[in-house]
Design an enzyme around this catalytic site. Structure first.
Site, mmCIF file in Angstrom:
data_model
loop_
_atom_site.group_PDB
_atom_site.id
_atom_site.type_symbol
_atom_site.label_atom_id
_atom_site.label_comp_id
_atom_site.label_asym_id
_atom_site.label_seq_id
_atom_site.Cartn_x
_atom_site.Cartn_y
_atom_site.Cartn_z
ATOM 1 N N ASP A 1 0.873 -1.169 0.000
ATOM 2 C CA ASP A 1 0.000 0.000 0.000
ATOM 3 C C ASP A 1 0.908 1.216 0.000
ATOM 4 O O ASP A 1 1.977 1.216 0.600
ATOM 5 C CB ASP A 1 -0.970 -0.004 1.187
ATOM 6 C CG ASP A 1 -0.290 0.034 2.537
ATOM 7 O OD1 ASP A 1 -0.136 1.152 3.074
ATOM 8 O OD2 ASP A 1 0.075 -1.038 3.060
ATOM 9 N N ASP B 1 -9.629 3.104 5.949
ATOM 10 C CA ASP B 1 -8.479 3.130 6.858
ATOM 11 C C ASP B 1 -8.889 3.961 8.064
ATOM 12 O O ASP B 1 -9.035 5.180 7.978
ATOM 13 C CB ASP B 1 -7.281 3.756 6.133
ATOM 14 C CG ASP B 1 -6.081 4.005 7.043
ATOM 15 O OD1 ASP B 1 -6.176 3.763 8.258
ATOM 16 O OD2 ASP B 1 -5.049 4.455 6.524
ATOM 17 N N GLU C 1 -8.061 4.705 12.124
ATOM 18 C CA GLU C 1 -7.078 4.588 13.201
ATOM 19 C C GLU C 1 -7.012 5.924 13.917
ATOM 20 O O GLU C 1 -7.432 6.951 13.389
ATOM 21 C CB GLU C 1 -5.708 4.219 12.627
ATOM 22 C CG GLU C 1 -5.245 5.188 11.531
ATOM 23 C CD GLU C 1 -4.019 4.705 10.774
ATOM 24 O OE1 GLU C 1 -2.933 4.752 11.371
ATOM 25 O OE2 GLU C 1 -4.166 4.297 9.613
#
Length: 274
Positions: free
Chosen positions: A72, A157, A159
């Site tokens: 990635d 994503d 976090e």
């Protein structure tokens, strides 16, 4: 077969440069990092054609035990030489596409097109920003990531971003999960495919993501096998280093592995590509 609710087998410095790492909207051109030689950074437990500038001393089941690997990346890696990367064993790639409600990674369009041309399955990921609504963010992703037949499914994503200069909001677990579900619902409806969820050990634990059924997980675990960091969790992808060295990729890059065999990978692609 790889959705969390039914999966029965599953044997992220620059770590944030791939999945996450931006702390707010900004502008700028793609960087042109120096290329490193994987042969100068050989590391135990990392596939032979790759390297690691800061390797972990793996024990037990190592990343090299898995046969299907990918990367990635974001603008930090500059323009990637996809044929070279593919020849070295890069079988898939997720590229940072969007963040929040007004940031587009300048590396996404060029690298996604080049990856497709080289035959590397590619998709885009969205870095979640806790000071925008899930509706704004889902619609921003949809606006900037075209639905291309053959691409990988979208990725959320999510976090904690403690380095953010513009957002210090840290919602409670119930709010986190509610926002996640809303984002995921909107994106699923548009692309016709459930997104994969990328997360980190602390975020996973603090927000009880073990209870978030029905989605595949892509888990960051750079100092232990996911089984140690996410006990009992099923996963489809494991990000095992953020300091990897891959032929064709400038600087260091995140490297990931798929949870199954080459045949399982082909089956996954057949059912999960757009």
């Amino acid at each position: 077969m790889w959705i969390k609710a039914v999966l029965t087998t599953g044997v992220s410095a620059l770590a944030l440069a791939g999945c996450g790492g931006d702390s707010g909207p900004r502008t700028g051109q793609m960087m042109a990092p120096a290329h490193l030689s994987a042969s100068n950074y050989r590391a135990f437990g990392v596939p032979a054609h790759f390297g690691d500038t800061d390797p972990h001393e793996w024990e037990g089941l190592t990343p090299a035990h898995y046969p299907v690997h990918g990367i990635d990346a974001a603008r930090y890696q500059g323009h990637i030489n996809w044929p070279e990367a593919n020849a070295a064993g890069v079988n898939f790639a997720w590229l940072k596409a969007t963040e929040g409600g007004d940031w587009v990674d300048p590396g996404f369009q060029a690298n996604a097109q080049a990856a497709r041309a080289a035959g590397v399955p590619v998709g885009g990921y969205h870095f979640y920003y806790f000071c925008r609504t899930p509706e704004e963010q889902a619609n921003w992703y949809i606006r900037n990531v075209p639905r291309v037949a053959g691409d990988l499914p979208p990725v959320l994503d999510i976090e904690w971003n403690h380095q953010s200069r513009t957002c210090q909001r840290t919602p409670d677990p119930a709010t986190v999960q509610a926002e996640m579900r809303r984002f995921l619902e909107i994106v699923t409806q548009h692309y016709g495919a459930r997104p994969v969820i990328y997360t980190t050990p602390d975020f996973y634990e603090e927000n009880a993501l073990v209870s978030l059924n029905g989605y595949e997980f892509w888990l960051r675990s750079v100092a232990a096998h996911p089984a140690e960091r996410y006990p009992g969790e099923q996963w489809s992808f494991w990000q095992y280093t953020g300091t990897g060295v891959v032929p064709g990729v400038g600087g260091t890059v995140d490297i990931n592995t798929f949870a199954g065999s080459p045949d399982a990978w082909m089956n996954w692609l057949a059912t999960r590509r757009l």
